[in-house]
Design an enzyme around this catalytic site. Structure first.
Site, short mmCIF file in Angstrom:
data_model
loop_
_atom_site.label_atom_id
_atom_site.label_comp_id
_atom_site.label_asym_id
_atom_site.label_seq_id
_atom_site.Cartn_x
_atom_site.Cartn_y
_atom_site.Cartn_z
N TYR A 143 32.28 45.66 77.76
CA TYR A 143 33.17 46.36 78.67
C TYR A 143 32.83 47.85 78.72
O TYR A 143 32.58 48.41 79.78
CB TYR A 143 34.61 46.16 78.19
N ASP A 144 32.76 48.47 77.53
CA ASP A 144 32.55 49.93 77.46
C ASP A 144 31.21 50.33 78.10
O ASP A 144 31.14 51.24 78.92
CB ASP A 144 32.53 50.41 76.00
N GLU A 145 30.15 49.63 77.69
CA GLU A 145 28.82 50.01 78.18
C GLU A 145 28.65 49.62 79.65
O GLU A 145 28.00 50.33 80.41
CB GLU A 145 27.71 49.38 77.32
N LYS A 147 30.99 49.69 81.86
CA LYS A 147 31.70 50.73 82.62
C LYS A 147 30.93 52.05 82.59
O LYS A 147 30.97 52.82 83.55
CB LYS A 147 33.10 50.93 82.05
N ARG A 184 47.15 42.17 75.96
CA ARG A 184 47.30 43.61 75.82
C ARG A 184 48.62 43.90 75.11
O ARG A 184 49.55 43.10 75.14
CB ARG A 184 47.25 44.29 77.19
N VAL A 186 51.17 45.90 75.60
CA VAL A 186 52.46 46.01 76.30
C VAL A 186 52.98 44.61 76.64
O VAL A 186 54.14 44.27 76.34
CB VAL A 186 52.32 46.87 77.58
N ASN A 188 52.00 41.69 75.34
CA ASN A 188 52.24 40.93 74.11
C ASN A 188 53.60 41.26 73.50
O ASN A 188 54.41 40.37 73.23
CB ASN A 188 51.17 41.26 73.06
N THR A 208 46.85 55.13 67.87
CA THR A 208 47.71 55.62 68.96
C THR A 208 47.15 55.23 70.33
O THR A 208 45.95 55.03 70.51
CB THR A 208 47.86 57.16 68.93
N ASP A 270 38.36 48.96 67.18
CA ASP A 270 39.61 49.34 67.87
C ASP A 270 39.77 50.87 67.77
O ASP A 270 39.84 51.41 66.67
CB ASP A 270 40.78 48.64 67.15
P1 NAD Z 1 43.18 42.72 85.94
O1 NAD Z 1 42.40 41.81 85.04
O2 NAD Z 1 44.59 42.40 86.23
O3 NAD Z 1 42.43 42.89 87.34
C1 NAD Z 1 41.04 42.73 87.50
C2 NAD Z 1 40.82 41.91 88.77
O4 NAD Z 1 39.42 41.78 89.01
C3 NAD Z 1 41.38 40.50 88.68
O5 NAD Z 1 42.13 40.20 89.83
C4 NAD Z 1 40.15 39.62 88.57
O6 NAD Z 1 40.33 38.31 89.05
C5 NAD Z 1 39.15 40.44 89.36
N1 NAD Z 1 37.76 40.14 89.00
C6 NAD Z 1 37.22 40.08 87.75
N2 NAD Z 1 35.91 39.79 87.84
C7 NAD Z 1 35.61 39.69 89.16
C8 NAD Z 1 34.42 39.41 89.88
N3 NAD Z 1 33.25 39.16 89.25
N4 NAD Z 1 34.48 39.37 91.23
C9 NAD Z 1 35.64 39.59 91.89
N5 NAD Z 1 36.80 39.86 91.26
C10 NAD Z 1 36.78 39.91 89.90
O7 NAD Z 1 43.05 44.18 85.30
P2 NAD Z 1 43.72 45.56 85.71
O8 NAD Z 1 44.46 46.04 84.54
O9 NAD Z 1 44.39 45.46 87.01
O10 NAD Z 1 42.43 46.48 85.85
C11 NAD Z 1 41.87 46.81 87.12
C12 NAD Z 1 40.71 47.78 86.91
O11 NAD Z 1 41.16 48.97 86.27
C13 NAD Z 1 39.58 47.21 86.05
O12 NAD Z 1 38.34 47.61 86.57
C14 NAD Z 1 39.81 47.87 84.71
O13 NAD Z 1 38.64 48.00 83.98
C15 NAD Z 1 40.39 49.22 85.12
N6 NAD Z 1 41.22 49.78 84.04
C16 NAD Z 1 42.45 49.27 83.76
C17 NAD Z 1 43.19 49.81 82.72
C18 NAD Z 1 44.56 49.31 82.36
O14 NAD Z 1 45.18 49.81 81.43
N7 NAD Z 1 45.14 48.37 83.07
C19 NAD Z 1 42.67 50.86 81.95
C20 NAD Z 1 41.40 51.33 82.26
C21 NAD Z 1 40.69 50.80 83.31
N1 UDP Z 2 47.60 45.67 69.65
C1 UDP Z 2 48.51 45.25 68.69
N2 UDP Z 2 49.12 44.05 68.87
C2 UDP Z 2 48.90 43.25 69.94
C3 UDP Z 2 47.98 43.69 70.92
C4 UDP Z 2 47.34 44.90 70.73
O1 UDP Z 2 48.75 45.94 67.69
O2 UDP Z 2 49.51 42.17 70.01
C5 UDP Z 2 46.96 46.98 69.46
C6 UDP Z 2 45.44 46.99 69.61
O3 UDP Z 2 44.82 46.70 68.37
C7 UDP Z 2 45.18 48.40 70.08
C8 UDP Z 2 46.43 48.75 70.90
O4 UDP Z 2 47.42 47.83 70.50
O5 UDP Z 2 45.10 49.28 68.98
C9 UDP Z 2 46.22 48.65 72.40
O6 UDP Z 2 45.65 47.39 72.67
P1 UDP Z 2 45.34 46.89 74.13
O7 UDP Z 2 44.57 45.61 74.01
O8 UDP Z 2 46.58 46.87 74.93
O9 UDP Z 2 44.44 48.03 74.79
P2 UDP Z 2 43.14 48.86 74.30
O10 UDP Z 2 42.84 48.57 72.85
O11 UDP Z 2 42.06 48.38 75.20
O12 UDP Z 2 43.55 50.24 74.50
#
Ligand code: NAD
Ligand code: UDP
Length: 311
Positions: A143-145, A147, A184, A186, A188, A208, A270
């Protein structure tokens, strides 16, 4: 305008589609439904300004559009680690396909990047100048790389081909229509609290995060897309920082649940701390989040109560 939203049936994408249709645009929602859901866009389905395209962005597509919001990518650790190779393909090939489309039809494209590009950050709060601390070979790397490469592609298409790009780095965002099973924190914690199950804090809960309500984020995304002479990257998030243990206690309080907290092992890599420095968004976009965490969480808890009640 005619606007393409990839990942439009996902959590953030569905809110964005709704907002853009509400503003009078024609919206094309492209999704392969890996983590997205038709229920998320159900209320848009009859709208003549809204079109749904089932498509995988790892494959090229030609559409006549003015704007592209590129959100397609699984976002929760459970979902993006389910098929890591596919996650990288979605970020990298998806970005290449969408940038190729933007170049061909001269559309402006906004990339939904992430705070994850900072990895386990050694600079706190995170500013856009920070280059990050990412493990290139760990379980979060797909995911990280992916992006990070997508950001690189945005900048190279911009420098090499003059594509009109925008990059936003989204920090943890929450709200109605998060998937109940996405793992995630929230979703969960709220689902566990509403079901009276133990809340699963990973590690000691001292790590945090800073949680932004989805309406605020969508507002920032649109401001960035329509901002002239600033391509980013820009952080979008809510700087109110909390430990995960405090967050669990808060959810128990807000739901009035009798759930207890249990401690499970911390997943690899994490990040220990995360909080956006949003001064650049303030200066360039006049943006800052408006919804406080108590209000946003109430909306989200009500949403999940409805979802669980329907079952
Ligand atoms: P989400 O999983 O609800 O939405 C992602 C959507 O992309 C889904 O509808 C999925 O079906 C679609 N998708 C996945 N792979 C696909 C593909 N190959 N072709 C077409 N569609 C595809 O996630 P989200 O939380 O709504 O995130 C949306 C975007 O925002 C993502 O790019 C995510 O990386 C970015 N983002 C979200 C957060 C967050 O906290 N929610 C934080 C940082 C970045
Ligand atoms: N986390 C947790 N309990 C859960 C799910 C997640 O303690 O049931 C922790 C997780 O280890 C991370 C933080 O909550 O430190 C946020 O996790 P999330 O998967 O929502 O997002 P991200 O780690 O990608 O920020």
């Amino acid at each position: 305008m005619r606007i393409l939203v990839t990942g439009g049936a996902g959590f953030i994408g569905s809110h964005l589609c709704e907002r853009l249709v509400g503003e009078g645009h024609d919206v094309l929602c492209l999704d392969n439904f890996f983590t997205g859901n038709k229920r998320n866009i159900a209320r848009l389905m009859g709208n003549e300004r809204f079109e749904l395209i089932r498509h995988d962005i790892t494959q090229p597509i030609l559409l006549e559009v003015d704007r592209i919001y590129n959100l397609a990518c699984p976002a929760s650790p459970i979902h993006y680690q389910y098929n890591p190779v596919k996650t990288i393909k979605t970020s990298v090939m998806g970005a290449i396909n969408m940038l190729g489309l933007a170049k061909r039809v001269r559309a402006r494209i906004l990339q939904a990047s992430t705070s994850e590009i900072y990895g386990d950050p050694q600079v706190h709060p995170q500013t856009e100048e920070y280059w990050g601390n990412v493990n290139p070979i760990g379980i979060r790397s797909c995911y990280d790389e992916g992006k990070r490469v997508a950001e690189t592609l945005m900048m190279d298409y911009h420098r090499q081909n003059g594509v009109d790009v925008r990059i936003i780095r989204i920090f943890n965002t929450y709200g109605p229509r998060m998937a109940e099973n996405d793992g995630r924190v929230v979703s969960n914690f709220i689902v566990q609290a509403l079901r009276g199950e133990d809340l699963t804090v990973y590690g000691e809960g001292s790590q945090t995060r800073s949680f932004c309500y989805v309406d605020d984020l969508v507002d920032g995304m649109i401001r960035m897309m329509e901002c002239e002479d600033f391509i980013g990257p820009v952080n979008l998030g809510n700087p109110t920082e909390t430990t995960i243990l405090e967050f669990a206690q808060r959810i128990i309080g807000l739901t009035g649940s009798s759930s207890k907290i249990i401690f499970n092992p911390l997943p690899a890599d994490d990040p220990k701390q995360r909080r956006p420095d949003i001064s650049l968004a303030g200066e360039k976009l006049g943006w800052s989040p408006k919804v406080d965490v108590a209000t946003g969480l109430k909306q989200t808890i009500d949403y999940f109560a409805g979802v669980l009640g329907r079952k």
